[in-house]
Motif scaffolding. Structure first.
Motif, PDB file in Angstrom:
ATOM      1  N   VAL A  20       0.847  -1.200   0.000  1.00  0.00           N
ATOM      2  CA  VAL A  20       0.000   0.000   0.000  1.00  0.00           C
ATOM      3  C   VAL A  20       0.881   1.248   0.000  1.00  0.00           C
ATOM      4  N   ARG A  21       1.907   1.255   0.864  1.00  0.00           N
ATOM      5  CA  ARG A  21       2.808   2.408   0.938  1.00  0.00           C
ATOM      6  C   ARG A  21       3.497   2.651  -0.401  1.00  0.00           C
ATOM      7  N   LEU A  22       3.928   1.582  -1.059  1.00  0.00           N
ATOM      8  CA  LEU A  22       4.607   1.730  -2.349  1.00  0.00           C
ATOM      9  C   LEU A  22       3.661   2.329  -3.389  1.00  0.00           C
ATOM     10  N   ARG A  23       2.428   1.829  -3.446  1.00  0.00           N
ATOM     11  CA  ARG A  23       1.472   2.369  -4.419  1.00  0.00           C
ATOM     12  C   ARG A  23       1.169   3.833  -4.124  1.00  0.00           C
ATOM     13  N   GLU A  24       0.940   4.155  -2.832  1.00  0.00           N
ATOM     14  CA  GLU A  24       0.596   5.528  -2.480  1.00  0.00           C
ATOM     15  C   GLU A  24       1.740   6.500  -2.735  1.00  0.00           C
ATOM     16  N   SER A  25       2.980   6.019  -2.680  1.00  0.00           N
ATOM     17  CA  SER A  25       4.130   6.900  -2.923  1.00  0.00           C
ATOM     18  C   SER A  25       4.515   6.941  -4.398  1.00  0.00           C
ATOM     19  N   GLY A  26       3.766   6.228  -5.231  1.00  0.00           N
ATOM     20  CA  GLY A  26       4.110   6.191  -6.649  1.00  0.00           C
ATOM     21  C   GLY A  26       5.384   5.402  -6.895  1.00  0.00           C
ATOM     22  N   PHE A  27       5.615   4.396  -6.055  1.00  0.00           N
ATOM     23  CA  PHE A  27       6.797   3.536  -6.140  1.00  0.00           C
ATOM     24  C   PHE A  27       8.083   4.357  -6.061  1.00  0.00           C
ATOM     25  N   ALA A  28       8.138   5.222  -5.065  1.00  0.00           N
ATOM     26  CA  ALA A  28       9.303   6.077  -4.847  1.00  0.00           C
ATOM     27  C   ALA A  28       9.634   6.109  -3.359  1.00  0.00           C
ATOM     28  N   ASP A  29      10.682   6.842  -3.018  1.00  0.00           N
ATOM     29  CA  ASP A  29      11.097   7.086  -1.636  1.00  0.00           C
ATOM     30  C   ASP A  29      11.429   5.795  -0.885  1.00  0.00           C
ATOM     31  N   TYR A  30      12.342   5.034  -1.461  1.00  0.00           N
ATOM     32  CA  TYR A  30      12.709   3.733  -0.903  1.00  0.00           C
ATOM     33  C   TYR A  30      13.360   3.856   0.471  1.00  0.00           C
ATOM     34  N   LEU A  31      14.077   4.934   0.702  1.00  0.00           N
ATOM     35  CA  LEU A  31      14.698   5.127   2.013  1.00  0.00           C
ATOM     36  C   LEU A  31      13.629   5.256   3.099  1.00  0.00           C
ATOM     37  N   GLY A  38      12.356  -0.639   9.314  1.00  0.00           N
ATOM     38  CA  GLY A  38      13.276  -0.694  10.450  1.00  0.00           C
ATOM     39  C   GLY A  38      12.596  -0.333  11.754  1.00  0.00           C
ATOM     40  N   GLU A  39      11.684   0.632  11.706  1.00  0.00           N
ATOM     41  CA  GLU A  39      10.940   1.028  12.900  1.00  0.00           C
ATOM     42  C   GLU A  39      10.041  -0.096  13.402  1.00  0.00           C
ATOM     43  N   ARG A  40       9.726  -1.030  12.530  1.00  0.00           N
ATOM     44  CA  ARG A  40       8.908  -2.172  12.905  1.00  0.00           C
ATOM     45  C   ARG A  40       9.749  -3.412  13.202  1.00  0.00           C
ATOM     46  N   GLY A  41      11.059  -3.214  13.299  1.00  0.00           N
ATOM     47  CA  GLY A  41      11.957  -4.306  13.685  1.00  0.00           C
ATOM     48  C   GLY A  41      12.478  -5.153  12.546  1.00  0.00           C
ATOM     49  N   HIS A  42      12.327  -4.690  11.319  1.00  0.00           N
ATOM     50  CA  HIS A  42      12.794  -5.451  10.151  1.00  0.00           C
ATOM     51  C   HIS A  42      13.902  -4.666   9.468  1.00  0.00           C
ATOM     52  N   SER A  43      15.118  -5.138   9.561  1.00  0.00           N
ATOM     53  CA  SER A  43      16.265  -4.448   8.988  1.00  0.00           C
ATOM     54  C   SER A  43      16.379  -4.797   7.501  1.00  0.00           C
ATOM     55  N   ILE A  44      15.783  -3.946   6.670  1.00  0.00           N
ATOM     56  CA  ILE A  44      15.779  -4.128   5.221  1.00  0.00           C
ATOM     57  C   ILE A  44      16.319  -2.848   4.599  1.00  0.00           C
ATOM     58  N   GLY A  45      17.289  -2.976   3.705  1.00  0.00           N
ATOM     59  CA  GLY A  45      17.891  -1.809   3.082  1.00  0.00           C
ATOM     60  C   GLY A  45      17.049  -1.242   1.954  1.00  0.00           C
ATOM     61  N   LYS A  46      17.366   0.014   1.585  1.00  0.00           N
ATOM     62  CA  LYS A  46      16.602   0.672   0.520  1.00  0.00           C
ATOM     63  C   LYS A  46      16.795  -0.025  -0.827  1.00  0.00           C
ATOM     64  N   SER A  47      17.938  -0.652  -1.044  1.00  0.00           N
ATOM     65  CA  SER A  47      18.157  -1.376  -2.301  1.00  0.00           C
ATOM     66  C   SER A  47      17.237  -2.587  -2.401  1.00  0.00           C
ATOM     67  N   ALA A  48      17.034  -3.257  -1.283  1.00  0.00           N
ATOM     68  CA  ALA A  48      16.126  -4.412  -1.264  1.00  0.00           C
ATOM     69  C   ALA A  48      14.689  -3.951  -1.487  1.00  0.00           C
ATOM     70  N   VAL A  49      14.326  -2.813  -0.893  1.00  0.00           N
ATOM     71  CA  VAL A  49      12.976  -2.268  -1.095  1.00  0.00           C
ATOM     72  C   VAL A  49      12.801  -1.883  -2.563  1.00  0.00           C
ATOM     73  N   TYR A  50      13.837  -1.281  -3.163  1.00  0.00           N
ATOM     74  CA  TYR A  50      13.775  -0.915  -4.578  1.00  0.00           C
ATOM     75  C   TYR A  50      13.558  -2.158  -5.451  1.00  0.00           C
ATOM     76  N   ALA A  51      14.332  -3.213  -5.198  1.00  0.00           N
ATOM     77  CA  ALA A  51      14.216  -4.431  -6.004  1.00  0.00           C
ATOM     78  C   ALA A  51      12.815  -5.035  -5.869  1.00  0.00           C
ATOM     79  N   TYR A  52      12.302  -5.081  -4.646  1.00  0.00           N
ATOM     80  CA  TYR A  52      10.955  -5.606  -4.421  1.00  0.00           C
ATOM     81  C   TYR A  52       9.930  -4.728  -5.130  1.00  0.00           C
ATOM     82  N   LYS A  54      10.289  -2.806  -7.717  1.00  0.00           N
ATOM     83  CA  LYS A  54      10.389  -2.962  -9.172  1.00  0.00           C
ATOM     84  C   LYS A  54       9.630  -4.213  -9.638  1.00  0.00           C
ATOM     85  N   ARG A  55       9.812  -5.320  -8.910  1.00  0.00           N
ATOM     86  CA  ARG A  55       9.109  -6.559  -9.262  1.00  0.00           C
ATOM     87  C   ARG A  55       7.596  -6.419  -9.012  1.00  0.00           C
ATOM     88  N   TYR A  56       7.238  -5.786  -7.904  1.00  0.00           N
ATOM     89  CA  TYR A  56       5.825  -5.614  -7.561  1.00  0.00           C
ATOM     90  C   TYR A  56       5.115  -4.742  -8.602  1.00  0.00           C
TER      91      TYR A  56
END
Length: 122
Positions: A20-31, A38-52, A54-56
């Protein structure tokens, strides 16, 4: 066998919220999305979010066609945002009683919301 991306091992409700966040942001602002995870306890980098992301996005476009608009926030989310904005307005009003309780502010915000969003147009 390819390595499964760590992001896909997140709980389904977290992935749904990220979608939902990705769609609402227009698939931007990966950081921002990585920080949110990270605030929810999941250490995921912006590159991993970008890759996900892009596929989504590719899956969405393949299913809907390139020109189809992406869905916006639901009506419930819009109403919640409207209520929050009304509460901010009421709390910032110069005539607001400094001794008002939170229930008083909520009632005034509900009145403002009814007037602004639910009243029939003249």
């Amino acid at each position: 066998m390819p390595i499964r991306p760590r992001l896909l091992s997140l709980p389904s409700e977290v992935l749904d919220d990220l979608d939902v966040r990705l769609r609402e942001s227009g698939f931007a602002d990966y950081l921002a999305h990585a920080t949110w995870l990270g605030e929810r306890g999941h250490s995921i980098g912006k590159s991993a979010v970008y890759a996900y992301s892009k596929r989504y996005r590719a899956r969405i476009e393949a299913g809907r066609g390139r020109a189809a608009p992406l869905p916006g926030p639901s009506d419930a989310v819009k109403r919640a945002d409207q209520r929050i904005e009304c509460l901010k307005v009421v709390a910032a009003m110069p005539l607001c009683d400094l001794n008002a309780t939170s229930d008083d502010l909520k009632a005034a915000a509900a009145d403002l919301h009814r007037w602004a969003y639910e009243a029939p147009a003249p």
